[in-house]
Design a protein around this motif. Structure first.
Motif, PDB file in Angstrom:
ATOM      1  N   GLN A   1       0.795  -1.234   0.000  1.00  0.00           N
ATOM      2  CA  GLN A   1       0.000   0.000   0.000  1.00  0.00           C
ATOM      3  C   GLN A   1       0.826   1.281   0.000  1.00  0.00           C
ATOM      4  N   TRP A   2       2.175   1.165  -0.058  1.00  0.00           N
ATOM      5  CA  TRP A   2       2.995   2.382  -0.125  1.00  0.00           C
ATOM      6  C   TRP A   2       2.679   3.103  -1.425  1.00  0.00           C
ATOM      7  N   ASN A   3       2.463   4.412  -1.353  1.00  0.00           N
ATOM      8  CA  ASN A   3       2.173   5.213  -2.549  1.00  0.00           C
ATOM      9  C   ASN A   3       0.868   4.825  -3.236  1.00  0.00           C
ATOM     10  N   VAL A   4      -0.113   4.402  -2.470  1.00  0.00           N
ATOM     11  CA  VAL A   4      -1.348   3.977  -3.131  1.00  0.00           C
ATOM     12  C   VAL A   4      -2.123   5.168  -3.698  1.00  0.00           C
ATOM     13  N   LEU A   5      -2.045   6.319  -3.027  1.00  0.00           N
ATOM     14  CA  LEU A   5      -2.751   7.494  -3.561  1.00  0.00           C
ATOM     15  C   LEU A   5      -2.065   7.947  -4.841  1.00  0.00           C
ATOM     16  N   GLY A   6      -2.838   8.082  -5.898  1.00  0.00           N
ATOM     17  CA  GLY A   6      -2.282   8.470  -7.184  1.00  0.00           C
ATOM     18  C   GLY A   6      -1.880   7.277  -8.026  1.00  0.00           C
ATOM     19  N   ARG A   7      -1.923   6.075  -7.418  1.00  0.00           N
ATOM     20  CA  ARG A   7      -1.584   4.864  -8.187  1.00  0.00           C
ATOM     21  C   ARG A   7      -2.665   4.615  -9.233  1.00  0.00           C
ATOM     22  N   LYS A   8      -2.218   4.182 -10.407  1.00  0.00           N
ATOM     23  CA  LYS A   8      -3.170   3.807 -11.443  1.00  0.00           C
ATOM     24  C   LYS A   8      -3.852   2.511 -10.994  1.00  0.00           C
ATOM     25  N   LYS A   9      -5.144   2.434 -11.139  1.00  0.00           N
ATOM     26  CA  LYS A   9      -5.842   1.220 -10.690  1.00  0.00           C
ATOM     27  C   LYS A   9      -5.361   0.014 -11.482  1.00  0.00           C
TER      28      LYS A   9
ATOM     29  N   GLY B   1      -8.423   4.903 -14.347  1.00  0.00           N
ATOM     30  CA  GLY B   1      -8.255   6.059 -13.467  1.00  0.00           C
ATOM     31  C   GLY B   1      -7.269   5.791 -12.350  1.00  0.00           C
ATOM     32  N   GLU B   2      -7.051   6.786 -11.521  1.00  0.00           N
ATOM     33  CA  GLU B   2      -6.101   6.679 -10.405  1.00  0.00           C
ATOM     34  C   GLU B   2      -6.845   6.716  -9.079  1.00  0.00           C
ATOM     35  N   TRP B   3      -6.200   6.169  -8.061  1.00  0.00           N
ATOM     36  CA  TRP B   3      -6.801   6.206  -6.737  1.00  0.00           C
ATOM     37  C   TRP B   3      -6.700   7.610  -6.157  1.00  0.00           C
ATOM     38  N   ASP B   4      -7.861   8.132  -5.740  1.00  0.00           N
ATOM     39  CA  ASP B   4      -7.869   9.404  -5.021  1.00  0.00           C
ATOM     40  C   ASP B   4      -8.701   9.240  -3.752  1.00  0.00           C
ATOM     41  N   TYR B   5      -8.830  10.298  -2.991  1.00  0.00           N
ATOM     42  CA  TYR B   5      -9.516  10.182  -1.703  1.00  0.00           C
ATOM     43  C   TYR B   5     -10.948   9.663  -1.849  1.00  0.00           C
ATOM     44  N   GLU B   6     -11.654  10.193  -2.843  1.00  0.00           N
ATOM     45  CA  GLU B   6     -13.074   9.850  -2.942  1.00  0.00           C
ATOM     46  C   GLU B   6     -13.296   8.425  -3.469  1.00  0.00           C
ATOM     47  N   ASN B   7     -12.496   7.995  -4.454  1.00  0.00           N
ATOM     48  CA  ASN B   7     -12.759   6.627  -4.919  1.00  0.00           C
ATOM     49  C   ASN B   7     -12.201   5.581  -3.938  1.00  0.00           C
ATOM     50  N   LEU B   8     -11.190   5.958  -3.157  1.00  0.00           N
ATOM     51  CA  LEU B   8     -10.779   5.050  -2.074  1.00  0.00           C
ATOM     52  C   LEU B   8     -11.922   4.893  -1.071  1.00  0.00           C
ATOM     53  N   ASN B   9     -12.589   6.009  -0.778  1.00  0.00           N
ATOM     54  CA  ASN B   9     -13.725   5.976   0.134  1.00  0.00           C
ATOM     55  C   ASN B   9     -14.797   5.009  -0.364  1.00  0.00           C
ATOM     56  N   GLU B  10     -15.109   5.094  -1.645  1.00  0.00           N
ATOM     57  CA  GLU B  10     -16.134   4.208  -2.195  1.00  0.00           C
ATOM     58  C   GLU B  10     -15.672   2.753  -2.214  1.00  0.00           C
TER      59      GLU B  10
ATOM     60  N   LEU C   1       1.467   7.061   3.736  1.00  0.00           N
ATOM     61  CA  LEU C   1       2.364   6.030   3.209  1.00  0.00           C
ATOM     62  C   LEU C   1       2.985   6.507   1.900  1.00  0.00           C
ATOM     63  N   ALA C   2       3.799   7.535   1.986  1.00  0.00           N
ATOM     64  CA  ALA C   2       4.431   8.114   0.799  1.00  0.00           C
ATOM     65  C   ALA C   2       5.568   9.020   1.259  1.00  0.00           C
ATOM     66  N   ASP C   3       6.598   9.175   0.401  1.00  0.00           N
ATOM     67  CA  ASP C   3       7.688  10.091   0.739  1.00  0.00           C
ATOM     68  C   ASP C   3       7.155  11.516   0.828  1.00  0.00           C
ATOM     69  N   ASN C   4       6.318  11.865  -0.124  1.00  0.00           N
ATOM     70  CA  ASN C   4       5.702  13.189  -0.129  1.00  0.00           C
ATOM     71  C   ASN C   4       4.189  13.041  -0.188  1.00  0.00           C
ATOM     72  N   PRO C   5       3.534  12.925   0.986  1.00  0.00           N
ATOM     73  CA  PRO C   5       2.077  12.735   0.988  1.00  0.00           C
ATOM     74  C   PRO C   5       1.371  13.811   0.164  1.00  0.00           C
ATOM     75  N   LYS C   6       0.380  13.386  -0.593  1.00  0.00           N
ATOM     76  CA  LYS C   6      -0.410  14.310  -1.417  1.00  0.00           C
ATOM     77  C   LYS C   6      -1.076  15.349  -0.511  1.00  0.00           C
ATOM     78  N   PRO C   7      -1.279  16.567  -1.043  1.00  0.00           N
ATOM     79  CA  PRO C   7      -1.967  17.576  -0.227  1.00  0.00           C
ATOM     80  C   PRO C   7      -3.380  17.124   0.137  1.00  0.00           C
ATOM     81  N   LEU C   8      -3.846  17.588   1.282  1.00  0.00           N
ATOM     82  CA  LEU C   8      -5.236  17.287   1.651  1.00  0.00           C
ATOM     83  C   LEU C   8      -6.158  18.083   0.731  1.00  0.00           C
ATOM     84  N   PRO C   9      -7.331  17.558   0.437  1.00  0.00           N
ATOM     85  CA  PRO C   9      -8.227  18.281  -0.481  1.00  0.00           C
ATOM     86  C   PRO C   9      -8.777  19.559   0.188  1.00  0.00           C
TER      87      PRO C   9
END
Ligand code: HEC
Length: 173
Positions: free
Chosen positions: A97-105, A121-130, A165-173
């Motif tokens: 799960q390292w770097n899962v945000l932004g990972r291509k599905k 598409g890529e994993w983002d906060y909202e589709n991870l939620n779903e 779980l990333a070297d540079n966590p994505k900004p919060l929305p």
């Protein structure tokens, strides 16, 4: 010895009581009919329900105040059997799960199901939620044999943890 008046009073009172009970139980036993059925049954209903997008509230606004520690605890209890979370961690039953945000599905570094690869598409906060709410509803046919995280707070906490779980966590929305 009870007087005639007392006895008459008792009889009257019981008769009244019986009437009241009668009315009340009528109301209980014979509820009003609905004008139309509460659940419309049609041939295509089950399909429509299964494919309907989940009406989930946006998780984005809840992430800033989410409890990352609780997210980590939930992850360790419910996800760690199948997923590692460390950088360069091995794939287990499920992908690291390292770097899962932004990972291509279904990006190829894991033997994903064809359902996952086809999702796009890529994993983002909202589709991870779903996905985490009901994996098999969001990706019908996914290999992730997990019922889902029903509680919104748990999903917010877990997603906030996944973000770290990333070297540079994505900004919060
Ligand atoms: C029984 C094993 C299992 C459990 C438990 C499990 N997963 Fe998964 N997970 C998988 C598998 C397998 C896949 C790949 C699905 C596919 O290819 O369809 C996956 C995919 C994913 C993905 C898709 C993104 C990606 O490429 O990694 C995320 C995000 C994810 N899991 C998070 C979680 C979280 C968070 C939990 C706990 C709340 C969890 N999983 C619990 C097995 C599991």
């Amino acid at each position: 010895m009870a007087s005639f008046n007392t006895i008459a009073g008792c009889v009257l009172a019981s008769a009244l009581f019986a009437m009241v009970v009668g009315k009340v139980s009528n109301a209980v036993v014979h509820p009003q009919k609905l004008a139309k059925p509460a659940i419309a049954v049609t041939d295509d209903a089950p399909q429509a329900v299964a494919n309907a997008p989940q009406a989930l509230d946006k998780i984005g606004p809840k992430l800033a105040s989410a409890n990352i520690e609780n997210g980590k605890t939930v992850f360790q209890r419910q996800c760690l059997t199948c997923h590692t979370a460390d950088k360069g961690g091995a794939n287990k039953v499920g992908p690291n799960q390292w770097n899962v945000l932004g990972r291509k599905k279904g990006d190829g570094s894991f033997a994903y199901s064809s359902a996952m690869t086809a999702k796009g598409g890529e994993w983002d906060y909202e589709n991870l939620n779903e996905f985490l709410f009901k994996p098999n509803a969001y990706v019908r046919g996914t290999k992730m044999a997990y019922a889902g995280l029903a509680k919104e707070q748990d999903r917010a906490d877990v997603i906030a943890y996944l973000r770290t779980l990333a070297d540079n966590p994505k900004p919060l929305p």
